[in-house]
Design a protein around this motif. Structure first.
Motif, PDB file in Angstrom:
ATOM      1  N   CYS A   1       0.566   0.151   2.139  1.00 32.80           N
ATOM      2  CA  CYS A   1       1.087   0.000   0.778  1.00 32.80           C
ATOM      3  C   CYS A   1       0.772   1.310   0.062  1.00 32.80           C
ATOM      4  CB  CYS A   1       0.398  -1.176   0.098  1.00 32.80           C
ATOM      5  SG  CYS A   1       0.831  -1.324  -1.631  1.00 32.80           S
TER       6      CYS A   1
ATOM      7  N   ASP B   1       1.998   4.688  -2.847  1.00 29.71           N
ATOM      8  CA  ASP B   1       2.712   5.102  -4.053  1.00 29.71           C
ATOM      9  C   ASP B   1       2.623   6.630  -4.179  1.00 29.71           C
ATOM     10  OD1 ASP B   1       4.017   5.176  -6.455  1.00 29.71           O
ATOM     11  OD2 ASP B   1       2.275   4.602  -7.653  1.00 29.71           O
TER      12      ASP B   1
ATOM     13  N   VAL C   1       5.225  -0.079   2.758  1.00 32.84           N
ATOM     14  CA  VAL C   1       5.719  -0.665   1.512  1.00 32.84           C
ATOM     15  C   VAL C   1       5.516   0.330   0.370  1.00 32.84           C
ATOM     16  CG1 VAL C   1       5.407  -2.531  -0.163  1.00 32.84           C
ATOM     17  CG2 VAL C   1       5.249  -3.019   2.280  1.00 32.84           C
ATOM     18  N   GLN C   2       6.566   0.539  -0.423  1.00 31.46           N
ATOM     19  CA  GLN C   2       6.512   1.434  -1.581  1.00 31.46           C
ATOM     20  C   GLN C   2       6.161   0.614  -2.828  1.00 31.46           C
ATOM     21  OE1 GLN C   2       7.798   4.965  -2.068  1.00 31.46           O
ATOM     22  NE2 GLN C   2       6.850   4.674  -4.051  1.00 31.46           N
ATOM     23  N   VAL C   3       5.089   0.999  -3.523  1.00 36.01           N
ATOM     24  CA  VAL C   3       4.720   0.324  -4.770  1.00 36.01           C
ATOM     25  C   VAL C   3       5.837   0.492  -5.798  1.00 36.01           C
ATOM     26  CG1 VAL C   3       3.170   0.480  -6.770  1.00 36.01           C
ATOM     27  CG2 VAL C   3       2.226   0.449  -4.459  1.00 36.01           C
TER      28      VAL C   3
ATOM     29  N   LEU D   1       5.663  -5.114  -8.122  1.00 36.07           N
ATOM     30  CA  LEU D   1       5.149  -4.841  -6.776  1.00 36.07           C
ATOM     31  C   LEU D   1       4.020  -3.822  -6.890  1.00 36.07           C
ATOM     32  CD1 LEU D   1       5.474  -5.387  -3.732  1.00 36.07           C
ATOM     33  CD2 LEU D   1       7.087  -3.480  -3.642  1.00 36.07           C
ATOM     34  N   THR D   2       2.813  -4.306  -7.132  1.00 35.98           N
ATOM     35  CA  THR D   2       1.641  -3.445  -7.307  1.00 35.98           C
ATOM     36  C   THR D   2       0.849  -3.387  -6.000  1.00 35.98           C
ATOM     37  OG1 THR D   2       0.273  -5.297  -8.009  1.00 35.98           O
ATOM     38  CG2 THR D   2       1.492  -4.117  -9.737  1.00 35.98           C
TER      39      THR D   2
ATOM     40  N   SER E   1      -0.552  -6.980  -5.520  1.00 33.79           N
ATOM     41  CA  SER E   1       0.402  -8.006  -5.072  1.00 33.79           C
ATOM     42  C   SER E   1       0.864  -7.735  -3.638  1.00 33.79           C
ATOM     43  CB  SER E   1       1.608  -8.072  -6.014  1.00 33.79           C
ATOM     44  OG  SER E   1       2.311  -6.842  -6.027  1.00 33.79           O
ATOM     45  N   SER E   2       1.041  -6.447  -3.288  1.00 35.57           N
ATOM     46  CA  SER E   2       1.427  -6.110  -1.916  1.00 35.57           C
ATOM     47  C   SER E   2       0.330  -6.508  -0.937  1.00 35.57           C
ATOM     48  CB  SER E   2       1.694  -4.604  -1.791  1.00 35.57           C
ATOM     49  OG  SER E   2       2.701  -4.196  -2.667  1.00 35.57           O
TER      50      SER E   2
ATOM     51  N   ALA F   1       0.230 -10.139  -0.287  1.00 38.65           N
ATOM     52  CA  ALA F   1       1.300 -10.548   0.628  1.00 38.65           C
ATOM     53  C   ALA F   1       1.002 -10.111   2.068  1.00 38.65           C
ATOM     54  CB  ALA F   1       2.632  -9.962   0.162  1.00 38.65           C
ATOM     55  N   PHE F   2       0.341  -8.956   2.208  1.00 41.90           N
ATOM     56  CA  PHE F   2       0.009  -8.450   3.541  1.00 41.90           C
ATOM     57  C   PHE F   2      -0.800  -9.478   4.342  1.00 41.90           C
ATOM     58  CE2 PHE F   2       0.142  -3.522   2.938  1.00 41.90           C
ATOM     59  CZ  PHE F   2       1.495  -3.620   2.705  1.00 41.90           C
TER      60      PHE F   2
ATOM     61  N   THR G   1      -7.394  -4.960  -6.837  1.00 42.51           N
ATOM     62  CA  THR G   1      -7.068  -4.365  -5.533  1.00 42.51           C
ATOM     63  C   THR G   1      -8.311  -4.284  -4.648  1.00 42.51           C
ATOM     64  OG1 THR G   1      -5.374  -3.019  -6.616  1.00 42.51           O
ATOM     65  CG2 THR G   1      -6.023  -2.367  -4.395  1.00 42.51           C
TER      66      THR G   1
END
Length: 568
Positions: free
Chosen positions: A356, A358, A370-372, A378-379, A382-383, A386-387, A405
């Motif tokens: 994840c 950015d 995954v791109q923030v 989609l922070t 939150s990513s 979900a991971f 985080t």
């Protein structure tokens, strides 16, 4: 061989049933392990000859494969593509017929090159496939080696650029359509392309376009230092920045808010990613491009210049089944490169990796990235949440920015995942204090944190003009050394030469400090001990600080005293 996306080449092979699935999987595994181009792996393994590979690509494109050894390029065809564009796009005109131009490309599978050339030349392009070495040899023969410089193109295009002035001086009064028209004029397109081409040629990591009241500056950052280019006329600022926004699919009509975008293009025959950031200022928009040239970044952990002891410890840490491994340092210190190198070493078919970031800086085959996107929610947190439902083995979180985080990363570690992340701290022991300041309970840190790597990037001495000298006592004192400790060890500096643009430096390397978290360190973490106490305990157990690794690089003749004093 030509540069192209691995997935495209795989698709062609599967479509044409040229290799068995097992042969293809073996070649792809070798490509991912070594980083070598898939096309080259196929040839090295003897699965295909070079000609068979070119024939296969030509068949896929519905065109012909030609040998250029005995081809004589008509002068009329050569003149259809400017020298700078031919070198930048790796394009060789073969013949011209009316509005049709037959052209051989270094990267024939890249549709963006074809689109940009079609737009630039305003002709119908017919792509042909030919051996890359033959294309490059004929480009050199027909266009020469010296590339266009910004000063040269400004002089050449002076008349055309002056004509654009009347259209774009008004600036704020222009409509979006008029701005877009100015941005797409051939002189502006050619000017921007030459700037980007020269930036890549000079190994720039960033390109800055800066509007001021009376001038428009363009500066490169090379090896961490900024250099100014020949400035274009002030009235071109709007057209140039708009051209960059068009290339990165940004809103050219919006000049009041910052925007972020991405440009993917082929420059000098190789794929380059450019991250684009715009910022409204008093005199117009400032645009900064972050250059991500995959061909100059080594993602091999063994080639990052670490000492043997640090390398061995990191290899042991990243093979553990769970825990947290943190890399610290300021922006631009190479943290992402180090973590990607770790991931590449772990990237095998039996391991699931998720990242994840950015932004996502490099695309790695076999890794889910995954791109923030904070505006849509989609922070990092939150990513990461979900991971945990995606059954990963290893997770990379671009940055621990907040308590949420950090807590989820710790939870992931406690449930059997290995977590990589970064923090912005001055040194490795400071990472512990930073996490406590965020609000993380010390017992959670001590039970999950496995190691913290602190790092900086320092400029390396140009090998072509490296010169030994004897340091003064004052210089030794600034490093905390005595004449007796140094004995006859040589010190070096760069005298300056053409190869390094008279700077004495060429390239950068990392210096590192690694704090391995053992039982003694865990006890101090639980006691909320200050960073100095953790550092002292680490030193008792062999922890070497950045300054000490810097001294190693000085003694090895890799960098200078000034660089180490600047960064440690």
């Amino acid at each position: 061989m030509f540069e192209t996306e691995t997935n495209v080449l795989r698709l062609i092979i599967e479509e044409q049933k040229i290799l068995s699935p097992e042969q293809l999987d073996e070649a792809v595994a070798e490509h991912e392990r070594t980083g070598k181009a898939l096309a080259q792996v196929l040839v090295d393994f003897g699965l295909l000859t070079s000609d068979e590979l070119y024939q296969m690509v030509a068949h896929h494109l519905g065109t012909e494969f030609i040998q250029l050894k005995d081809v004589d390029i008509p002068t009329e065809a050569v003149h259809t593509i400017p020298a700078g564009a031919a070198r930048m796009y790796g394009a060789l005109p073969i013949r011209k017929s009316g509005r049709s131009l037959y052209v051989a490309l270094v990267d024939p599978l890249n549709p963006q090159v074809i689109d940009e050339l079609t737009f630039l030349l305003d002709m119908d392009l017919h792509v042909m496939v030919a051996p890359v070495d033959q294309i490059q040899k004929l480009i050199h023969k027909n266009y020469g080696e010296e590339s266009e410089t910004v000063a040269k193109i400004l002089k050449e295009l002076g008349g055309d650029l002056d004509l654009e002035a009347d259209n774009i001086k008004a600036g704020e009064e222009l409509s979006a359509e008029e701005i877009a028209r100015a941005a797409n004029e051939t002189p502006i397109v050619r000017f921007v392309n030459v700037i980007l081409s020269q930036a890549i040629q000079d190994r720039a990591s960033d390109v800055h376009f800066e509007p001021f009241e009376d001038e428009f500056k363009i500066r490169y950052r090379v090896d961490g230092a900024l250099y100014e280019m020949a400035p274009p006329p002030k009235h071109l600022a709007l057209a140039v920045t708009s051209r960059l926004k068009v290339m990165s699919n940004l809103n050219i009509a919006e000049r009041r808010l910052p925007q972020d975008g991405r440009i993917q293009m082929t420059i000098n025959g190789r794929p380059v990613d450019l991250r684009v950031s715009t910022l409204p200022t008093q005199f117009g928009e400032s645009v900064v491009l972050r250059v991500l040239d995959r061909t100059v970044v080594s993602l091999d952990l063994n080639k990052l210049g670490m000492s043997a002891s640090i390398y061995d410890t990191i290899c042991e840490v990243i093979k553990r089944p769970n825990g947290i491994f943190i890399v610290t340092g300021p922006t631009g210190s190479g943290k992402t490169t180090t973590l990607y190198s770790c991931l590449k070493q772990l990237n095998t078919i039996d391991v699931k990796l998720l990242t994840c970031e950015d932004p996502v800086e490099y695309d790695l085959d076999g890794i889910m990235q995954v791109q923030v996107n904070e505006p849509v929610g989609l922070t990092f947190a939150s990513s990461l949440r979900a991971f945990l439902r995606q059954d990963p083995d290893i997770i990379l979180v671009g940055e621990m920015r907040d308590l949420e985080t950090a807590q989820i990363a710790i939870q992931a570690s406690l449930t059997g995942h290995l977590v990589f992340s970064t923090l912005h701290t001055n040194d490795a022991p400071g990472a512990v204090l930073r996490m406590i300041d965020m609000g993380v309970e010390p017992f959670l840190i001590s039970s999950t944190l496995e190691a913290v790597l602190g790092q900086r990037l320092v400029r390396t001495i140009c090998k072509s003009c490296r010169t030994p000298y004897e340091p003064t006592d004052a210089v030794l004192a600034s490093l905390g050394l005595t004449r007796a400790e140094v004995k006859d060890k040589p010190f070096y500096y760069g005298k300056g030469c053409n190869r390094c643009n008279e700077m004495g430096y060429r390239g950068r390397k990392g210096i590192y400090e690694l704090l391995a978290v053992n039982d003694a360190i865990r006890d101090l973490i639980n006691q909320r001990a200050p960073a100095a106490a953790i550092r002292d305990k680490g030193r008792e157990q062999g922890f070497a600080m950045l300054r000490e690794d810097g001294l190693r690089c000085i003694f090895d003749g890799e960098t200078t005293v000034e660089e180490i004093l600047k960064y440690t």
